[in-house]
Scaffold this motif. Sequence first.
Motif, PDB file in Angstrom:
ATOM      1  N   THR A   1       0.833  -1.207   0.000  1.00 37.15           N
ATOM      2  CA  THR A   1       0.000   0.000   0.000  1.00 37.15           C
ATOM      3  C   THR A   1       0.865   1.252   0.000  1.00 37.15           C
ATOM      4  N   ARG A   2       1.837   1.329   0.910  1.00 33.93           N
ATOM      5  CA  ARG A   2       2.654   2.540   1.023  1.00 33.93           C
ATOM      6  C   ARG A   2       3.608   2.723  -0.151  1.00 33.93           C
TER       7      ARG A   2
ATOM      8  N   ILE B   1      -0.596  15.103  -1.389  1.00 36.54           N
ATOM      9  CA  ILE B   1      -0.280  13.753  -1.857  1.00 36.54           C
ATOM     10  C   ILE B   1      -0.730  12.801  -0.755  1.00 36.54           C
ATOM     11  N   SER B   2      -1.474  11.790  -1.119  1.00 37.18           N
ATOM     12  CA  SER B   2      -2.021  10.864  -0.139  1.00 37.18           C
ATOM     13  C   SER B   2      -0.922  10.163   0.647  1.00 37.18           C
ATOM     14  N   PRO B   3      -0.916  10.326   1.972  1.00 34.93           N
ATOM     15  CA  PRO B   3       0.094   9.621   2.774  1.00 34.93           C
ATOM     16  C   PRO B   3      -0.140   8.107   2.795  1.00 34.93           C
ATOM     17  N   GLU B   4      -1.335   7.682   2.444  1.00 37.86           N
ATOM     18  CA  GLU B   4      -1.660   6.257   2.453  1.00 37.86           C
ATOM     19  C   GLU B   4      -0.844   5.477   1.416  1.00 37.86           C
ATOM     20  N   TYR B   5      -0.551   6.104   0.276  1.00 37.20           N
ATOM     21  CA  TYR B   5       0.123   5.406  -0.826  1.00 37.20           C
ATOM     22  C   TYR B   5       1.573   5.840  -1.017  1.00 37.20           C
TER      23      TYR B   5
ATOM     24  N   TRP C   1       8.366   9.974   3.199  1.00 29.88           N
ATOM     25  CA  TRP C   1       9.640  10.700   3.197  1.00 29.88           C
ATOM     26  C   TRP C   1       9.428  11.981   2.401  1.00 29.88           C
ATOM     27  N   ASN C   2       9.654  13.114   3.039  1.00 30.65           N
ATOM     28  CA  ASN C   2       9.388  14.403   2.405  1.00 30.65           C
ATOM     29  C   ASN C   2      10.579  15.349   2.515  1.00 30.65           C
ATOM     30  N   PRO C   3      11.689  15.021   1.873  1.00 34.05           N
ATOM     31  CA  PRO C   3      12.830  15.953   1.949  1.00 34.05           C
ATOM     32  C   PRO C   3      12.466  17.301   1.324  1.00 34.05           C
ATOM     33  N   PHE C   4      12.781  18.360   2.038  1.00 33.48           N
ATOM     34  CA  PHE C   4      12.495  19.726   1.584  1.00 33.48           C
ATOM     35  C   PHE C   4      11.004  19.951   1.333  1.00 33.48           C
ATOM     36  N   GLY C   5      10.157  19.185   2.014  1.00 38.65           N
ATOM     37  CA  GLY C   5       8.717  19.362   1.876  1.00 38.65           C
ATOM     38  C   GLY C   5       8.115  18.715   0.638  1.00 38.65           C
ATOM     39  N   LEU C   6       8.899  17.940  -0.080  1.00 38.50           N
ATOM     40  CA  LEU C   6       8.416  17.298  -1.306  1.00 38.50           C
ATOM     41  C   LEU C   6       8.462  15.783  -1.134  1.00 38.50           C
ATOM     42  N   PRO C   7       7.329  15.098  -1.276  1.00 38.85           N
ATOM     43  CA  PRO C   7       7.365  13.635  -1.165  1.00 38.85           C
ATOM     44  C   PRO C   7       8.349  13.039  -2.171  1.00 38.85           C
TER      45      PRO C   7
ATOM     46  N   THR D   1      10.653  11.820  -7.565  1.00 37.32           N
ATOM     47  CA  THR D   1      10.999  10.760  -8.514  1.00 37.32           C
ATOM     48  C   THR D   1      10.182  10.879  -9.798  1.00 37.32           C
ATOM     49  N   PHE D   2       8.896  11.169  -9.656  1.00 37.57           N
ATOM     50  CA  PHE D   2       8.036  11.321 -10.835  1.00 37.57           C
ATOM     51  C   PHE D   2       8.575  12.403 -11.768  1.00 37.57           C
ATOM     52  N   PHE D   3       8.898  13.577 -11.221  1.00 36.65           N
ATOM     53  CA  PHE D   3       9.400  14.664 -12.069  1.00 36.65           C
ATOM     54  C   PHE D   3      10.744  14.306 -12.691  1.00 36.65           C
ATOM     55  N   LEU D   4      11.620  13.691 -11.915  1.00 34.63           N
ATOM     56  CA  LEU D   4      12.925  13.303 -12.448  1.00 34.63           C
ATOM     57  C   LEU D   4      12.776  12.298 -13.587  1.00 34.63           C
TER      58      LEU D   4
END
Length: 135
Positions: free
Chosen positions: A30-31, A90-94, A98-104, A109-112
């Motif tokens: 799930t996570r 962004i849903s914490p359930e899925y 980990w949110n370095p600099f406030g970004l999940p 990873t998606f943007f990269l």
Amino acid sequence: RPSNPGRVRVLGALPWFVLAVVGAGLLTTTRGLYMGLILAWAAPVLGCMWLYMGPRLWRYIHVLGLAVGLPTLYLWVADAVAIAQGIWTISPEYTFGWNPFGLPVEEATFFLVTNVLSAVGVLLFAIPGLERESP
């Protein structure tokens, strides 16, 4: 020109295929669902791109670095600001949480990965003489 094009192909593609397997495994949790979807979707495509034209891509690695790095950094900052302002969540359930600099980490990873796909695709399309060189 790389001294061993076959090695460049395999060594460039292998990490992407490993990430695809990791992504497939994360789909069963799930996570890890968001990260799993990203990796299972993009990593096999990038692995195949490297298998197809890895030596040519390697010759333009500095171009890829800029073409991926600058827009990715911009999108990371813009998304972190939007999340911080509550524009979206962004849903914490899925996600891993980990949110370095406030970004999940999944968003980062998606943007990269999306920018890598775009830059590699454009480069493979735009490389002069690509059709004359055998893969």
